[in-house]
Enzyme design. Sequence first.
Site, mmCIF file in Angstrom:
data_model
loop_
_atom_site.group_PDB
_atom_site.id
_atom_site.type_symbol
_atom_site.label_atom_id
_atom_site.label_comp_id
_atom_site.label_asym_id
_atom_site.label_seq_id
_atom_site.Cartn_x
_atom_site.Cartn_y
_atom_site.Cartn_z
ATOM 1 N N ARG A 51 51.450 38.891 21.504
ATOM 2 C CA ARG A 51 52.619 38.720 20.633
ATOM 3 C C ARG A 51 52.746 37.316 20.073
ATOM 4 O O ARG A 51 53.548 37.077 19.177
ATOM 5 C CB ARG A 51 53.885 39.094 21.410
ATOM 6 C CG ARG A 51 53.979 40.585 21.736
ATOM 7 C CD ARG A 51 55.221 40.918 22.523
ATOM 8 N NE ARG A 51 55.225 40.304 23.841
ATOM 9 C CZ ARG A 51 56.190 40.462 24.741
ATOM 10 N NH1 ARG A 51 57.243 41.197 24.445
ATOM 11 N NH2 ARG A 51 56.107 39.887 25.922
ATOM 12 N N LYS A 149 45.592 46.782 38.030
ATOM 13 C CA LYS A 149 46.599 47.166 38.997
ATOM 14 C C LYS A 149 47.865 46.336 38.766
ATOM 15 O O LYS A 149 47.773 45.250 38.175
ATOM 16 C CB LYS A 149 46.072 47.002 40.428
ATOM 17 C CG LYS A 149 46.064 45.568 40.977
ATOM 18 C CD LYS A 149 45.631 45.580 42.423
ATOM 19 C CE LYS A 149 45.812 44.229 43.059
ATOM 20 N NZ LYS A 149 47.191 43.881 43.386
ATOM 21 N N HIS A 179 39.396 44.373 41.215
ATOM 22 C CA HIS A 179 38.320 43.385 41.211
ATOM 23 C C HIS A 179 37.623 43.277 42.561
ATOM 24 O O HIS A 179 36.477 42.823 42.640
ATOM 25 C CB HIS A 179 38.863 42.014 40.792
ATOM 26 C CG HIS A 179 39.717 41.336 41.823
ATOM 27 N ND1 HIS A 179 41.059 41.583 41.958
ATOM 28 C CD2 HIS A 179 39.407 40.433 42.778
ATOM 29 C CE1 HIS A 179 41.544 40.862 42.943
ATOM 30 N NE2 HIS A 179 40.564 40.152 43.460
ATOM 31 N N LYS A 183 33.046 42.674 43.911
ATOM 32 C CA LYS A 183 32.458 41.594 44.701
ATOM 33 C C LYS A 183 31.097 42.012 45.245
ATOM 34 O O LYS A 183 30.899 43.155 45.671
ATOM 35 C CB LYS A 183 33.391 41.207 45.857
ATOM 36 C CG LYS A 183 34.684 40.526 45.405
ATOM 37 C CD LYS A 183 35.548 40.174 46.588
ATOM 38 C CE LYS A 183 36.835 39.473 46.144
ATOM 39 N NZ LYS A 183 36.576 38.160 45.560
ATOM 40 N N ASP A 236 50.959 45.519 47.320
ATOM 41 C CA ASP A 236 50.120 44.590 46.570
ATOM 42 C C ASP A 236 48.692 44.544 47.090
ATOM 43 O O ASP A 236 47.747 44.360 46.312
ATOM 44 C CB ASP A 236 50.729 43.183 46.636
ATOM 45 C CG ASP A 236 49.982 42.191 45.772
ATOM 46 O OD1 ASP A 236 49.810 42.461 44.572
ATOM 47 O OD2 ASP A 236 49.557 41.139 46.297
ATOM 48 N N HIS A 241 43.398 47.105 47.828
ATOM 49 C CA HIS A 241 42.237 46.338 48.279
ATOM 50 C C HIS A 241 41.751 46.794 49.657
ATOM 51 O O HIS A 241 40.582 47.123 49.839
ATOM 52 C CB HIS A 241 42.567 44.851 48.335
ATOM 53 C CG HIS A 241 42.821 44.237 46.991
ATOM 54 N ND1 HIS A 241 42.315 44.755 45.830
ATOM 55 C CD2 HIS A 241 43.521 43.134 46.630
ATOM 56 C CE1 HIS A 241 42.699 44.007 44.810
ATOM 57 N NE2 HIS A 241 43.428 43.024 45.274
ATOM 58 N N LYS A 336 49.916 36.405 53.383
ATOM 59 C CA LYS A 336 49.902 35.169 52.605
ATOM 60 C C LYS A 336 50.315 33.992 53.490
ATOM 61 O O LYS A 336 50.970 34.163 54.505
ATOM 62 C CB LYS A 336 50.833 35.291 51.405
ATOM 63 C CG LYS A 336 50.329 36.299 50.369
ATOM 64 C CD LYS A 336 51.119 36.219 49.082
ATOM 65 C CE LYS A 336 50.500 37.116 48.018
ATOM 66 N NZ LYS A 336 49.162 36.664 47.603
#
Length: 489
Positions: A51, A149, A179, A183, A236, A241, A336
């Site tokens: 945009r 995702k 992704h 790998k 997440d 994953h 995390k």
Amino acid sequence: MVSRVIPVDPFDLVVFGGTGDLAQRKILPALFRRHCDEQLPDGARIIGAARSDLTRESYQALVAEALQTHCGALGPEQLARFLDRVLYLRVDATDPAGWQALTQELGKPRQDRVRVFYFSVGPSLFAPLAEQIWAHELADDQTRIVVEKPFGHDLASARALNQTLASHFDESQIYRIDHYLGKETVQNLMAIRFGNMLFEPLWNSQYVDHIQITVAETVGVGGREAYYDKSGAMRDMMQNHLMQLLCLIAMEPPAKFDPDAVRDEKLKVIRALEPVEPHHIVRGQYVAPSGVTGTDLTYRETVGAPRSTTESYVALKAHISNWRWAGTPFYLRTGKRLVARSSVINVFFKDAPHSIFGADAGRHANLLTIRLQPDEGITLKVTIKEPGPGGMRLMDVPLDMSFAQALGDNIHGAPDAYERLITDVIRGNQTLFMRDDEVEAAWAWTDPIIAGWTSRGDVPKPYDSGSTGPGDADLLMRRDQRDWRGINP
């Protein structure tokens, strides 16, 4: 060892969200590296669409700056040749004017040219973009769409998204990109299992005691606060994953290395997963380390929600109800702000059924460790005699294969995940992409877990930033008389 570079077919690749973070960090650098390896044919075009009110020249300057940041030193000639491929159009999912310009630039679909639309945008725009592409007759059987995702927020939203995409595109044209599957070491899971007679006969509950899958991150949620606080670690990371790693470790050998054959076997694993018991789940939320104040290390401070109950860490024990894995637990954890960045799979084999060496020799079992990042490689722990006189004492030593050592300079030149996945899209190879029924099956397993802790009012356990996670995760293992492997960089 010399890697082979096989050029792809001529293509036009339209990157919606072409000025965004993902495009600048991953997509454009991946295309540039493939360009430098002469894998992109003459005439291949890359069209940024967003945009922002930019000219082609100003967008090329933005691309050059992104490549300088994420690819290091650039050859002026290579950069100039790459930028010649790059165009820019101002396109909004709801603005007909922009779509008319894109239609004019692309022209009618051509059978001799692949057309790829990469949805590097928020998930709320996936359906509108698909509808606009179809409405403006920009698609034919040579057209592919790439969807990042998250693939929905739960089963209902994933199913609705799949139905919208399916109303405009065939499943063979939809590439749901994760992704992690691109790998090198993740793909090596299949080579290790199905290319070596050594492991496959032992790959079952008769010989494997348990399996641990860990994906640990040192970063917090900075920059993704709004998205992450509505998702959490379960949505997440665990649902996609870690689920994919679990499938590759646990699936049956496919009849051939074919997209649907591989994905059929992965789907069987997901559908065989048992519901997870509440006492087999641990949720955590990072806080500042003990004694540290005035920092931004607290999750709730980062997301600006003092009462947030979103987890930044989750660990659980899963079981697969099939003949191969009946009775073998799979322990999965991700979080995390942990002590180190590490993605690793540990396969713990059972003790020898009988020791001939006596009690003084100790108990020993083999361990296969597959390191996905950062130091990609494989270690097999084997038992030998401890050197020296004084009887038969056993010790464990590693047979260690580091990809960096074994492959030398070739490992540094190997394509990264996005390079491999984007070229697979252009080639029409869906092996490393998720199918619609696979996505929905993963959500069907995940939703009851989230609904359960929501209905119980569970609150995540606090854990210090820079630690290995909440103490309750250790208790989860100790109840089974086991321990987590350390999180090592």
